[in-house]
Enzyme design. Structure first.
Site, PDB file in Angstrom:
ATOM      1  N   LEU A 197      -7.021  -1.870   9.409  1.00 46.85           N
ATOM      2  CA  LEU A 197      -6.572  -3.231   9.675  1.00 46.85           C
ATOM      3  C   LEU A 197      -5.315  -3.299  10.532  1.00 46.85           C
ATOM      4  O   LEU A 197      -4.950  -4.355  11.017  1.00 46.85           O
ATOM      5  CB  LEU A 197      -6.282  -3.936   8.339  1.00 46.85           C
ATOM      6  CG  LEU A 197      -7.467  -4.003   7.385  1.00 46.85           C
ATOM      7  CD1 LEU A 197      -7.012  -4.436   6.009  1.00 46.85           C
ATOM      8  CD2 LEU A 197      -8.517  -4.970   7.928  1.00 46.85           C
ATOM      9  N   LYS A 198      -4.636  -2.167  10.683  1.00 48.13           N
ATOM     10  CA  LYS A 198      -3.293  -2.214  11.240  1.00 48.13           C
ATOM     11  C   LYS A 198      -3.273  -2.356  12.767  1.00 48.13           C
ATOM     12  O   LYS A 198      -4.231  -1.976  13.444  1.00 48.13           O
ATOM     13  CB  LYS A 198      -2.522  -0.955  10.815  1.00 48.13           C
ATOM     14  CG  LYS A 198      -2.333  -0.872   9.293  1.00 48.13           C
ATOM     15  CD  LYS A 198      -1.642  -2.102   8.740  1.00 48.13           C
ATOM     16  CE  LYS A 198      -1.259  -2.044   7.286  1.00 48.13           C
ATOM     17  NZ  LYS A 198      -2.356  -2.089   6.349  1.00 48.13           N
TER      18      LYS A 198
END
Ligand SMILES: Cc1ncc(COP(=O)(O)O)c(C=O)c1O
Length: 420
Positions: A197-198
């Site tokens: 997700l980063k």
């Protein structure tokens, strides 16, 4: 006449299937990952992609050293070990964060001590830190939550005054700047996550940066099963001590290295989308985007929205407004989500001080610490009054963001009908 709301059968402002997920993947990412098969070096920090990633990330952050690991939580753990946090020590962190920030402290057998967040930035409130310091405190962990840098100078000032170390959790803040400098070079050690997700991702993985040679050496050994390689008169010999297997996977390093080529571009797109939203939501009574302090260049890992009943001419609580507006926005096709449902110290795990074994690490130093969920009103208020928007990033375009603004206008201009 106002446009018919989607909850009442009208056409949604955002068509179905329009919101794309993160991360954008290119042929360059695929080629980078496939090239790992040819090298046949699939793990460890010495493999080509992992060591190139360490070098480039250290340069990017303006730090002397970087260690790539197999996770952000692991990077936080080795950072705490590296700065010398001892079993039974207390480490101060904000009450609102992802649970991993506290988990990493527990991994080092240390006791998390929570303080409330600043009501505007939602990062640790530096004014509250001093009251939380005891003779057991050894470190402070500010968290750059949602990609918003914490007020590092204020945190460092308290830390230096009391002889404490600072490990910042930048899991959500790759490329965010504090006073013009990328986070990752200003404290004793900084940890980043590379999970899917980063802003910078390898699928999974983590990075740790530091300018301190001793912190680097200890952190590297802690994450490498305690191994230290020395040159013993021309022959390399490896000795093992205490440590964990946090070795990186080369496929993930290859992917992160390839994504790093586009990190600044992606962060710039996030900023443009976030700024557009914030500017337009400011004209809509009842809702608002995030505040940015002068010192910060945020990277909007997650775009926050606040529901503000006081700006409306109707008598509703924040819960009522959030719940009704949420349903209406969702029906309009806005991808809205709740991330954390409570501050960390309110979690049952902390209320019961379960830990592992017989209540370790709390028993390590006969800790008398207890956690009162009511001690963190700003964190509680944040959770109750805020939500997040998905999709405020590439490969989504400004077309989506404009439609989001249309959806907010539509819903909040008919808030009486929305509230039923
Ligand atoms: C604030 C924060 N800290 C730490 C972590 C841990 O990172 P990882 O999932 O890579 O272990 C995360 C991950 O979501 C995070 O958001």
């Amino acid at each position: 006449m106002s446009e018919k709301l989607a909850i009442h059968g009208g056409t949604a402002a955002v068509p179905d299937g329009m919101v794309e997920t993160w991360p954008p993947l290119t042929q360059a990412d695929r080629d980078a990952v496939l090239s790992v098969f040819d090298s046949n070096q699939l793990h460890t920090r010495n493999a080509p992609k992992a060591s190139a990633l360490e070098q480039r990330w250290a340069e990017y952050c303006g730090a002397e050293h970087c260690i790539v690991t197999n996770g952000g939580t692991q990077s936080l753990h080795i950072a705490l070990a590296g700065v010398g946090v001892e079993p039974g020590d207390e480490v101060i962190l904000p009450a609102f964060s992802y649970w991993s920030s506290a988990a990493a402290i527990l991994h080092q057998n240390a006791v998390p001590i929570f303080v409330d967040i600043d009501p505007q930035t939602f990062t640790i409130d530096p004014a509250l830190i001093e009251d939380a310091i005891t003779e057991r405190t050894s470190a402070i962990m500010p968290v750059h939550i949602h990609g918003m840098p914490a007020d590092l100078d204020s945190v460092m000032e308290v830390a230096r005054k009391h002889g404490l170390r600072v490990v910042d959790d930048a899991a959500q803040a790759q490329g965010a700047t504090y006073k013009g400098q990328a986070v990752g070079g200003a404290t004793d050690a900084t940890a980043f996550s590379l999970n899917r997700l980063k802003n910078l991702t390898g699928g999974e993985g983590g990075l740790m940066t530091t300018n301190n040679e001793a912190v680097y050496t200890c952190a590297a050994a802690t994450g490498g099963l305690g191994s230290v390689t020395v040159d013993d008169g021309g022959t390399e010999r490896t000795f093992f001590g205490h440590g964990y297997n946090y070795r990186p996977v080369e496929f993930a390093a290859a992917m992160a290295l390839s994504q790093l080529d586009r990190l600044d571009e992606y962060n710039q797109q996030r900023r443009e989308m976030a700024d557009y939203l914030t500017e337009h939501l400011a004209d809509i009574p009842g809702v608002s985007g995030p505040y940015t302090p002068d010192y910060a260049g945020p990277v909007h890992f997650m775009y926050t929205i606040e529901f503000i009943p006081d700006e409306l001419d109707i008598d509703v609580t924040v819960d009522e407004l959030k719940s009704a507006a949420w349903n209406a926005l969702e029906a309009e096709g806005v991808a809205i989500l709740q991330w954390q449902r409570e501050p960390i110290p309110a979690m049952q795990f902390f209320q019961d001080e379960r830990g592992y074994g017989s209540a370790y690490p709390w028993r390590c130093g006969d800790s008398q610490v207890t956690y009162n969920a009511d001690d963190y009103p700003e964190s509680q208020r944040f959770v109750a009054s805020h939500a997040y928007l998905r999709g405020v990033f590439a490969p989504n375009s400004m077309d989506l963001i404009e439609r989001y603004v249309d959806a907010f206008r539509k819903v909040f201009s008919q808030i009486d009908a929305v509230m039923g």
